[in-house]
Design an enzyme around this catalytic site. Structure first.
Site, PDB file in Angstrom:
ATOM      1  N   HIS A 157       7.014 -28.497   0.791  1.00  0.00           N
ATOM      2  CA  HIS A 157       6.943 -27.266   1.581  1.00  0.00           C
ATOM      3  C   HIS A 157       7.467 -26.057   0.807  1.00  0.00           C
ATOM      4  O   HIS A 157       7.964 -25.091   1.405  1.00  0.00           O
ATOM      5  CB  HIS A 157       7.702 -27.398   2.908  1.00  0.00           C
ATOM      6  CG  HIS A 157       7.317 -28.590   3.712  1.00  0.00           C
ATOM      7  ND1 HIS A 157       6.230 -28.606   4.557  1.00  0.00           N
ATOM      8  CD2 HIS A 157       7.867 -29.833   3.781  1.00  0.00           C
ATOM      9  CE1 HIS A 157       6.127 -29.805   5.122  1.00  0.00           C
ATOM     10  NE2 HIS A 157       7.104 -30.559   4.663  1.00  0.00           N
ATOM     11  N   SER A 279      -0.280  -5.359 -19.362  1.00  0.00           N
ATOM     12  CA  SER A 279      -0.605  -4.344 -18.363  1.00  0.00           C
ATOM     13  C   SER A 279      -1.026  -3.066 -19.075  1.00  0.00           C
ATOM     14  O   SER A 279      -0.506  -2.732 -20.144  1.00  0.00           O
ATOM     15  CB  SER A 279       0.608  -4.069 -17.478  1.00  0.00           C
ATOM     16  OG  SER A 279       0.436  -2.872 -16.734  1.00  0.00           O
ATOM     17  N   LYS A 285       5.036  -5.835 -19.295  1.00  0.00           N
ATOM     18  CA  LYS A 285       4.345  -6.949 -18.628  1.00  0.00           C
ATOM     19  C   LYS A 285       3.582  -7.860 -19.587  1.00  0.00           C
ATOM     20  O   LYS A 285       2.892  -7.412 -20.486  1.00  0.00           O
ATOM     21  CB  LYS A 285       3.355  -6.406 -17.583  1.00  0.00           C
ATOM     22  CG  LYS A 285       3.974  -5.736 -16.390  1.00  0.00           C
ATOM     23  CD  LYS A 285       4.796  -6.709 -15.557  1.00  0.00           C
ATOM     24  CE  LYS A 285       3.958  -7.796 -14.919  1.00  0.00           C
ATOM     25  NZ  LYS A 285       2.989  -7.271 -13.942  1.00  0.00           N
ATOM     26  N   GLU A 292      -4.395 -17.609 -13.462  1.00  0.00           N
ATOM     27  CA  GLU A 292      -4.900 -17.063 -12.202  1.00  0.00           C
ATOM     28  C   GLU A 292      -6.413 -17.239 -12.101  1.00  0.00           C
ATOM     29  O   GLU A 292      -6.943 -17.567 -11.027  1.00  0.00           O
ATOM     30  CB  GLU A 292      -4.505 -15.596 -12.079  1.00  0.00           C
ATOM     31  CG  GLU A 292      -3.007 -15.413 -11.867  1.00  0.00           C
ATOM     32  CD  GLU A 292      -2.542 -13.972 -11.984  1.00  0.00           C
ATOM     33  OE1 GLU A 292      -1.380 -13.706 -11.644  1.00  0.00           O
ATOM     34  OE2 GLU A 292      -3.337 -13.113 -12.422  1.00  0.00           O
TER      35      GLU A 292
END
Length: 429
Positions: A157, A279, A285, A292
């Site tokens: 969970h 980025s 970044k 992804e």
């Protein structure tokens, strides 16, 4: 303009032709090599039953050699005027051989012509997918072996649960991918039957050498019933995409975990720098774009699968709806193969922060171990469970390495059974 195989004279509406042809000619460029191979096997089968003479087969073989060479060199380019690859092949043979070329379509239909080209393509794609998925499983098993007892928290969970290990985590993906390889290979076995000779779904009044053609094409057998062959289209493509989805569903879970574990909040793992992007506005970044997109890839395959599944709610016989299963099939398999090809390199470059993972194994993570210890000493487990639950605030942090070593139920961190998984992997190669 290339003469259409179905043309019987009379004018056809140009908008209707564009609507029915759509981008099929572009998609058939991908299948042209398979269509040519199947055409060669078909004409040799026609010679064996006396439809072609030796001389006719000789010149037909020569003309097909030229088309194969041109296609391999990227010079046999389909256009919208061709409508599809089948038309382009016959038109080229007729242009070169005249009446002999007009004999190529004897005993076959565009229906079984596309069926066999698709099955040949699917056979190769599934072989590639099985190999790439096996490679990914191998990389994850190697990681499991290297980090067999490296502690990390186990979650249920998304809450900290028990001490776990990188070995257990990596081996879970490896075993799931081995399952996926089994499904891919089982699907390949269904694909591995030749539909050529089914014609439009009802056979022809010629004693076609279907078995000889199947052998020449490397199929293990023949899909005998012509109507069954025809109505397998779409259903078989859905099975192929389902097998691809099964492999990418495992990759999606891996990508999800890496997306979480690479965040500053977790900080368990660093991706190889070559597998991150920056980025355009934030100088600090490094973004996990690859994982992804791997996470999203499964949705692309699932979308293609659903698209095909909804297309095949049809009665028996051929229906033009089935033309629209080709694009999602190619799109879904492209996504699966492209994604799976990157997985081993990603896994090989993962860098785990051992101290960060160990510090995340907080005292409550040892509650289950304590309850089991009490049960082993004779306390009924439910009583041990309640006793430990009442003492959670005073529970001390245990030894993570000791917890892993003690968890010896087969497959658990203390006995990962990596040899068994490695043997299963070896049997696939």
């Amino acid at each position: 303009m290339t003469s259409r195989l179905w043309d019987k004279g009379g004018a056809a509406d140009a908008a209707m032709l564009r609507y029915t042809s759509r981008d099929d000619w572009r998609l058939d460029q991908r299948l042209l090599a398979y269509d040519l191979v199947a055409t060669r096997a078909h004409v040799r089968g026609l010679r064996r039953i006396g439809v072609l003479t030796d001389d006719e087969l000789f010149v037909m073989d020569g003309a097909l050699d030229e088309l194969v060479e041109k296609n391999g060199a990227g010079q046999l380019v389909l256009t919208e005027a061709d409508e599809d690859g089948h038309t382009a092949i016959e038109a080229a043979l007729v242009a070169k051989l005249g009446d002999v070329g007009k004999k190529v379509h004897t005993g076959r239909s565009r229906n079984d012509q596309v069926l066999v080209a698709l099955r040949l393509y699917e056979r190769d794609a599934l072989s590639d997918l099985a190999r790439l998925t096996t490679d990914a499983a191998r990389a994850l098993l190697s990681l499991a072996r290297r980090e067999e007892r490296t502690p990390m928290p186990g979650y249920t969970h998304l809450q900290r649960a028990v001490p776990s290990s990188v070995g257990l985590w990596a081996a879970s993906f490896a075993e799931n991918l081995l399952d996926a390889v089994d499904l891919v290979r089982a699907t390949a076995a269904i694909v591995d039957r030749s539909p050529l000779g089914a014609a439009a779904g009802y056979g022809v009044n010629l004693a076609l050498d279907r078995e000889g053609v199947a052998r020449e094409l490397g199929f293990s057998g023949v899909a005998w019933n012509p109507l069954g062959s025809q109505t397998s289209r779409g259903i078989l493509e859905a099975q192929v995409l389902s097998a691809a989805w099964g492999a990418l569903a495992v990759v999606r879970r891996l990508a999800w975990d890496l997306s979480l574990f690479t965040t500053s909040e977790f900080g368990f793992v660093r991706l190889p720098e070559a597998f991150t992007t920056g980025s355009s506005i934030m100088p600090q970044k490094r973004n996990p774009d690859v994982v992804e997109l791997m996470r999203a890839a499964c949705a692309v395959v699932q979308g293609a699968l659903v698209e095909v599944q909804t297309m095949v709610a049809l009665p028996s016989g051929y229906h033009r709806d089935l033309q629209l299963t080709k694009a999602p099939l190619l799109r879904g398999l492209d996504e699966a193969l492209t994604t799976m090809r990157l997985v081993p390199r990603l896994v090989d470059g993962l860098d785990f922060d051992r101290e960060r993972m160990l510090s995340a194994i907080t005292p409550e993570c040892f509650a289950t171990d304590r309850a089991v210890e009490l049960a082993a000493s004779g306390v009924p487990f439910r009583e041990a469970y309640r006793r430990v639950a009442a003492e959670l605030e005073t529970l001390e942090r245990g030894d993570a390495a000791g917890s892993l070593a003690a968890r010896v139920s087969p497959g658990a961190p203390g006995d990962l059974r990596l040899r068994e998984l490695e043997a299963r992997l070896a049997a696939l190669t």
